[in-house]
Design an enzyme around this catalytic site. Structure first.
Site, PDB file in Angstrom:
ATOM      1  N   LYS A   1      -7.093 -29.681 -23.897  1.00 32.70           N
ATOM      2  CA  LYS A   1      -8.306 -29.344 -23.125  1.00 32.70           C
ATOM      3  C   LYS A   1      -9.255 -28.497 -23.971  1.00 32.70           C
ATOM      4  O   LYS A   1     -10.467 -28.699 -23.956  1.00 32.70           O
ATOM      5  CB  LYS A   1      -7.926 -28.612 -21.836  1.00 32.70           C
ATOM      6  CG  LYS A   1      -7.180 -29.476 -20.819  1.00 32.70           C
ATOM      7  CD  LYS A   1      -8.104 -30.500 -20.194  1.00 32.70           C
ATOM      8  CE  LYS A   1      -7.388 -31.450 -19.257  1.00 32.70           C
ATOM      9  NZ  LYS A   1      -8.269 -32.470 -18.677  1.00 32.70           N
TER      10      LYS A   1
ATOM     11  N   ASN B   1      -7.871 -46.414 -14.698  1.00 30.49           N
ATOM     12  CA  ASN B   1      -6.854 -47.413 -15.056  1.00 30.49           C
ATOM     13  C   ASN B   1      -5.711 -47.458 -14.043  1.00 30.49           C
ATOM     14  O   ASN B   1      -4.735 -48.175 -14.239  1.00 30.49           O
ATOM     15  CB  ASN B   1      -6.301 -47.166 -16.476  1.00 30.49           C
ATOM     16  CG  ASN B   1      -5.449 -45.905 -16.562  1.00 30.49           C
ATOM     17  OD1 ASN B   1      -5.381 -45.136 -15.596  1.00 30.49           O
ATOM     18  ND2 ASN B   1      -4.812 -45.685 -17.695  1.00 30.49           N
TER      19      ASN B   1
ATOM     20  N   SER C   1      -9.223 -26.671 -17.935  1.00 24.82           N
ATOM     21  CA  SER C   1      -8.122 -26.022 -17.214  1.00 24.82           C
ATOM     22  C   SER C   1      -7.993 -24.558 -17.617  1.00 24.82           C
ATOM     23  O   SER C   1      -8.314 -24.181 -18.755  1.00 24.82           O
ATOM     24  CB  SER C   1      -6.822 -26.747 -17.571  1.00 24.82           C
ATOM     25  OG  SER C   1      -5.710 -26.008 -17.119  1.00 24.82           O
TER      26      SER C   1
ATOM     27  N   TYR D   1      -0.733 -29.449 -23.503  1.00 25.48           N
ATOM     28  CA  TYR D   1      -1.745 -29.864 -22.523  1.00 25.48           C
ATOM     29  C   TYR D   1      -2.989 -28.966 -22.626  1.00 25.48           C
ATOM     30  O   TYR D   1      -4.119 -29.450 -22.757  1.00 25.48           O
ATOM     31  CB  TYR D   1      -1.131 -29.800 -21.118  1.00 25.48           C
ATOM     32  CG  TYR D   1      -2.140 -29.770 -20.008  1.00 25.48           C
ATOM     33  CD1 TYR D   1      -2.849 -30.916 -19.644  1.00 25.48           C
ATOM     34  CD2 TYR D   1      -2.397 -28.592 -19.298  1.00 25.48           C
ATOM     35  CE1 TYR D   1      -3.784 -30.884 -18.628  1.00 25.48           C
ATOM     36  CE2 TYR D   1      -3.315 -28.556 -18.275  1.00 25.48           C
ATOM     37  CZ  TYR D   1      -4.012 -29.699 -17.946  1.00 25.48           C
ATOM     38  OH  TYR D   1      -4.941 -29.657 -16.934  1.00 25.48           O
TER      39      TYR D   1
ATOM     40  N   ILE E   1      12.368 -20.975  -6.211  1.00 31.59           N
ATOM     41  CA  ILE E   1      11.309 -20.050  -6.632  1.00 31.59           C
ATOM     42  C   ILE E   1      11.664 -19.557  -8.031  1.00 31.59           C
ATOM     43  O   ILE E   1      12.717 -18.946  -8.241  1.00 31.59           O
ATOM     44  CB  ILE E   1      11.159 -18.876  -5.644  1.00 31.59           C
ATOM     45  CG1 ILE E   1      10.660 -19.409  -4.290  1.00 31.59           C
ATOM     46  CG2 ILE E   1      10.208 -17.819  -6.201  1.00 31.59           C
ATOM     47  CD1 ILE E   1      10.347 -18.345  -3.260  1.00 31.59           C
TER      48      ILE E   1
ATOM     49  N   ASN F   1      -4.169 -40.014 -25.020  1.00 30.71           N
ATOM     50  CA  ASN F   1      -4.907 -40.126 -23.749  1.00 30.71           C
ATOM     51  C   ASN F   1      -5.988 -39.064 -23.614  1.00 30.71           C
ATOM     52  O   ASN F   1      -7.118 -39.371 -23.245  1.00 30.71           O
ATOM     53  CB  ASN F   1      -3.952 -40.016 -22.559  1.00 30.71           C
ATOM     54  CG  ASN F   1      -3.223 -41.310 -22.323  1.00 30.71           C
ATOM     55  OD1 ASN F   1      -3.752 -42.229 -21.715  1.00 30.71           O
ATOM     56  ND2 ASN F   1      -2.018 -41.408 -22.854  1.00 30.71           N
TER      57      ASN F   1
ATOM     58  N   ARG G   1      -0.990 -16.810  -8.275  1.00 32.68           N
ATOM     59  CA  ARG G   1      -1.959 -17.778  -8.802  1.00 32.68           C
ATOM     60  C   ARG G   1      -3.203 -17.792  -7.911  1.00 32.68           C
ATOM     61  O   ARG G   1      -3.170 -17.357  -6.770  1.00 32.68           O
ATOM     62  CB  ARG G   1      -1.360 -19.195  -8.815  1.00 32.68           C
ATOM     63  CG  ARG G   1      -0.195 -19.369  -9.782  1.00 32.68           C
ATOM     64  CD  ARG G   1      -0.656 -19.381 -11.229  1.00 32.68           C
ATOM     65  NE  ARG G   1       0.452 -19.521 -12.161  1.00 32.68           N
ATOM     66  CZ  ARG G   1       1.151 -18.496 -12.658  1.00 32.68           C
ATOM     67  NH1 ARG G   1       0.874 -17.254 -12.304  1.00 32.68           N
ATOM     68  NH2 ARG G   1       2.117 -18.711 -13.520  1.00 32.68           N
TER      69      ARG G   1
END
Ligand code: UD1
Length: 318
Positions: free
Chosen positions: A143, A32, A115, A139, A205, A90, A219
């Site tokens: 998922k 979209n 995720s 979020y 940071i 969504n 990470r």
């Protein structure tokens, strides 16, 4: 295979579309353009501009496809906590539409972008797929719920799926074939690049008192083209009869925020101004993927393991 890539004009989706085409698959992109960009489409793609919330349009576009790669989602963690409704509609309703459309049109295989956020704040730093699923933001919750819907549709309607749990996606296509820079990204490397381009004065940071060697968070940064190759392998394995799976995608190697800054400084030859700010809520100290399951089941191996080589690819788009 004929593959409908939903969200195929976006950052990760466009890399997936390229990888699928390079492996000989036919790709239709359905997007979209809310965060995807026309500039990310390839001339070989059929492109359908549409919204996953428009069930009729989705079914129309899906007709005749064997498989779906679903990457159309909202993905800003902070926004998901402020406006969960947007994420319910969504991410969750949109995904239910995709599953229902697959049943209606006869598409059999689904690769879904999940995720590492499904794990939340794990009490160990090397995360395999048996780590308890305990999202700490909305979020990540969406998922995880979608993964559960897929398990039911597998059981009840024989839709075979792979949920790929991405760790930290970074970099760009090294050939420069994907030209749309991610817009408004809130993630570390894009923010550092904005500091270098003068759009921001400095990098904040978030925390230098974590229990890590240099005090900053660690990470697992995985190159977007390596994510893309895993989608192709996942689809091909599903078509060969592999059972539905959830798989981590990461390098198994950790990079701290400071090390990321050093890598950018080394590659760019420029100093990145930094200031130390308080910890950001919900940031675990260390998140590193054990991606052994993806390696053994898919025969997948990330090509990029050196953080400087990953950073170099960001220059292919600037
Ligand atoms: C998060 C989500 C991930 C999601 C991704 C993209 C979790 C556990 N992870 O990853 O699922 O796909 O966002 O939205 O929810 N940092 C700074 N300064 C900055 C920006 C970041 O120090 O200005 C630090 C963060 O504190 C973190 C690291 O850089 O330690 C990476 O941050 P970020 O790129 O936002 O990704 P995650 O939060 O790890």
């Amino acid at each position: 295979m004929k593959v409908l890539v939903v969200g195929g004009a976006g950052y990760i989706g466009s890399h997936v579309a390229k990888a699928l085409m390079q492996s000989g698959h036919t790709v239709t992109v359905f997007d979209n353009l809310s965060s995807g960009q026309k500039i990310n489409l390839f001339s070989q793609n059929v492109f359908v501009e549409g919204n996953i919330l428009d069930y009729k349009a989705l079914c129309q576009a899906m007709k005749g496809h064997d498989a779906v790669v679903h990457l159309a989602a909202k993905k800003a963690v902070g926004e998901s906590m402020e406006n969960p409704m947007l994420y319910s509609v969504n991410n969750i309703s949109g995904s239910i539409n995709i599953l229902n459309a697959m049943v209606e049109t006869g598409a059999k295989y689904l690769v879904f972008s999940s995720s590492a956020a499904v794990y939340g704040m794990p009490d160990k730093s090397l995360i395999d797929e048996n780590t308890p699923l305990n999202p700490i933001n909305y979020y990540g919750f969406t998922k995880l719920e979608i993964e559960k819907f897929m398990q039911w549709y597998d059981q009840l309607k024989n839709i075979k799926f792979v949920a790929l749990r991405y760790f930290n996606a970074v970099g760009y296509d090294a050939d420069g074939d994907i030209r749309g820079k991610e817009i408004n990204s809130q993630n570390l490397l894009p923010i550092i690049m904005e500091v270098l381009s003068g759009k921001r004065s400095e990098l904040k940071i978030f925390g230098n008192d974590y229990p890590t060697p240099d005090g900053t968070c660690i990470r697992d940064y995985i190159h977007v083209s390596d994510l893309a190759s895993a989608h192709v392998l996942a689809l091909e394995k599903l078509a060969q009869g592999m059972a539905s799976q959830s798989l981590n995608l990461g390098t198994g190697k950790g990079t701290s925020v400071k090390e990321m800054v050093e890598a950018v400084e080394k590659v760019s030859g420029r100093k990145v101004p930094v200031v130390y700010a308080p910890r950001r809520a919900g940031d675990p100290a260390i998140l590193i993927a054990s991606a052994d399951k993806a390696r053994s089941l898919l025969g997948w191996k990330p090509a990029y393991t050196d953080i400087c080589k990953i950073v170099q690819t960001v220059y292919s788009i600037n």
